[in-house]
Design an enzyme around this catalytic site. Structure first.
Site, PDB file in Angstrom:
ATOM      1  CG  ASN A   1      77.734  44.300   8.943  1.00 51.43           C
ATOM      2  OD1 ASN A   1      77.370  43.342   9.531  1.00 51.43           O
ATOM      3  ND2 ASN A   1      77.908  45.704   9.226  1.00 51.43           N
TER       4      ASN A   1
ATOM      5  CB  CYS B   1      74.166  44.616  -1.636  1.00 52.53           C
ATOM      6  SG  CYS B   1      75.499  44.655  -0.461  1.00 52.53           S
TER       7      CYS B   1
ATOM      8  CB  CYS C   1      77.016  44.760   2.201  1.00 53.31           C
ATOM      9  SG  CYS C   1      77.154  46.593   2.292  1.00 53.31           S
TER      10      CYS C   1
ATOM     11  CB  CYS D   1      73.693  49.289   0.058  1.00 55.06           C
ATOM     12  SG  CYS D   1      74.880  48.407  -0.402  1.00 55.06           S
TER      13      CYS D   1
ATOM     14  CD  GLU E   1      72.753  43.218   2.423  1.00 57.42           C
ATOM     15  OE1 GLU E   1      73.973  43.268   2.653  1.00 57.42           O
ATOM     16  OE2 GLU E   1      71.573  44.064   2.664  1.00 57.42           O
TER      17      GLU E   1
ATOM     18  CD  GLU F   1      81.184  48.423  10.328  1.00 57.11           C
ATOM     19  OE1 GLU F   1      81.824  48.665  11.418  1.00 57.11           O
ATOM     20  OE2 GLU F   1      80.065  48.690  10.065  1.00 57.11           O
TER      21      GLU F   1
HETATM   22  N1  THU Z   1      75.442  47.405   5.305  1.00 56.35           N
HETATM   23  C1  THU Z   1      75.303  45.971   4.986  1.00 56.35           C
HETATM   24  O1  THU Z   1      75.699  44.985   5.636  1.00 56.35           O
HETATM   25  N2  THU Z   1      74.347  46.022   4.028  1.00 56.35           N
HETATM   26  C2  THU Z   1      73.650  46.607   3.223  1.00 56.35           C
HETATM   27  O2  THU Z   1      72.868  46.787   2.514  1.00 56.35           O
HETATM   28  C3  THU Z   1      74.294  48.153   3.886  1.00 56.35           C
HETATM   29  C4  THU Z   1      74.691  48.390   4.813  1.00 56.35           C
HETATM   30  C5  THU Z   1      76.582  47.414   6.559  1.00 56.35           C
HETATM   31  C6  THU Z   1      78.049  48.058   6.145  1.00 56.35           C
HETATM   32  C7  THU Z   1      78.171  48.736   7.304  1.00 56.35           C
HETATM   33  O3  THU Z   1      79.017  47.741   8.076  1.00 56.35           O
HETATM   34  C8  THU Z   1      76.951  48.991   8.018  1.00 56.35           C
HETATM   35  O4  THU Z   1      76.131  48.220   7.342  1.00 56.35           O
HETATM   36  C9  THU Z   1      76.583  50.480   8.307  1.00 56.35           C
HETATM   37  O5  THU Z   1      76.562  51.077   7.023  1.00 56.35           O
END
Ligand code: THU
Length: 140
Positions: free
Chosen positions: A48, A97, A59, A94, A61, A50
Site C-alpha cells: 500500500n 480491490c 491498496c 477491501c 492488492e 498512502e
Molecule cells: N489497505 C490495503 O492495502 N488493502 C486493503 O485491502 C485494505 C486497506 C491499506 C489502505 C491503507 O493504506 C491502509 O491499508 C489502512 O486502510
C-alpha cells in the site's frame, strides 16, 4: 481451485509479507503486502502507498495487480493471490480491490489472507460472488 501446493502458497504468503515491508503508510501505520502468482510461476508483489490527501491512497492488492498487468500484460492466468500485513491483524482484500481483482483473477484462483483466527484460504468466487461484469463490446 487449481492445484496449488502448500509450499507454493507459503512462499506466496512470504512474498506478500516481504512486500508489506515496503509499505508507505505513515498515516494509518497499517502495512499491507500482496503477491500474485501467474500460471507460469512468476510472482509479482505490491504494497500500500498512502497519500496525504488520504483519498488517493492505493491498496497493496491493486498496486500488485496494476504492476503485474503493466509488466506482463493481461494475457496470462493469475492462479493464486496472497495478502499479508505487518500489524498482526486480519486483512481480507477491501471491496474496491475485490472488484478490480475480478477483472483479472480467475474465479477459481486461490486467495489467501490473514483472517481473525489465522490464515484463510478460498477460491476468489467465494470472497467476491456476483461481481459486476458485462459482455465486452465488440469493435464498432
Ligand atoms: N489497505 C490495503 O492495502 N488493502 C486493503 O485491502 C485494505 C486497506 C491499506 C489502505 C491503507 O493504506 C491502509 O491499508 C489502512 O486502510
Amino acid at each position: 481451485m487449481p492445484a496449488i501446493d502448500s509450499v507454493a502458497l507459503d512462499r506466496l504468503r512470504q512474498a506478500a509479507q516481504e512486500a508489506a515491508g515496503n509499505a508507505y503508510a505513515p498515516y494509518s501505520r497499517f502495512c499491507v503486502g500482496a503477491a500474485l502468482l501467474f500460471d507460469d510461476g512468476q510472482v509479482v508483489t505490491g504494497c500500500n502507498v498512502e497519500n496525504m490527501s488520504y483519498g488517493l491512497t492505493s491498496c497493496a492488492e491493486r498496486n500488485a495487480l496494476f504492476r503485474a498487468i503493466s509488466e506482463r500484460g493481461a494475457g496470462r492466468r493469475i492462479v493464486a493471490f496472497a495478502v499479508a500485513n505487518r500489524n498482526g491483524a486480519a486483512s481480507p482484500p477491501c471491496g474496491a480491490c475485490r472488484q478490480v481483482m475480478s477483472e483479472f483473477v480467475a474465479s477459481d484462483a486461490v486467495v489467501t489472507f490473514p483472517g481473525e483466527h489465522g490464515p484463510e484460504t478460498m477460491p476468489f468466487a467465494e470472497i467476491f460472488p456476483r461481481s459486476f461484469h458485462f459482455e465486452k463490446p465488440g469493435r464498432p
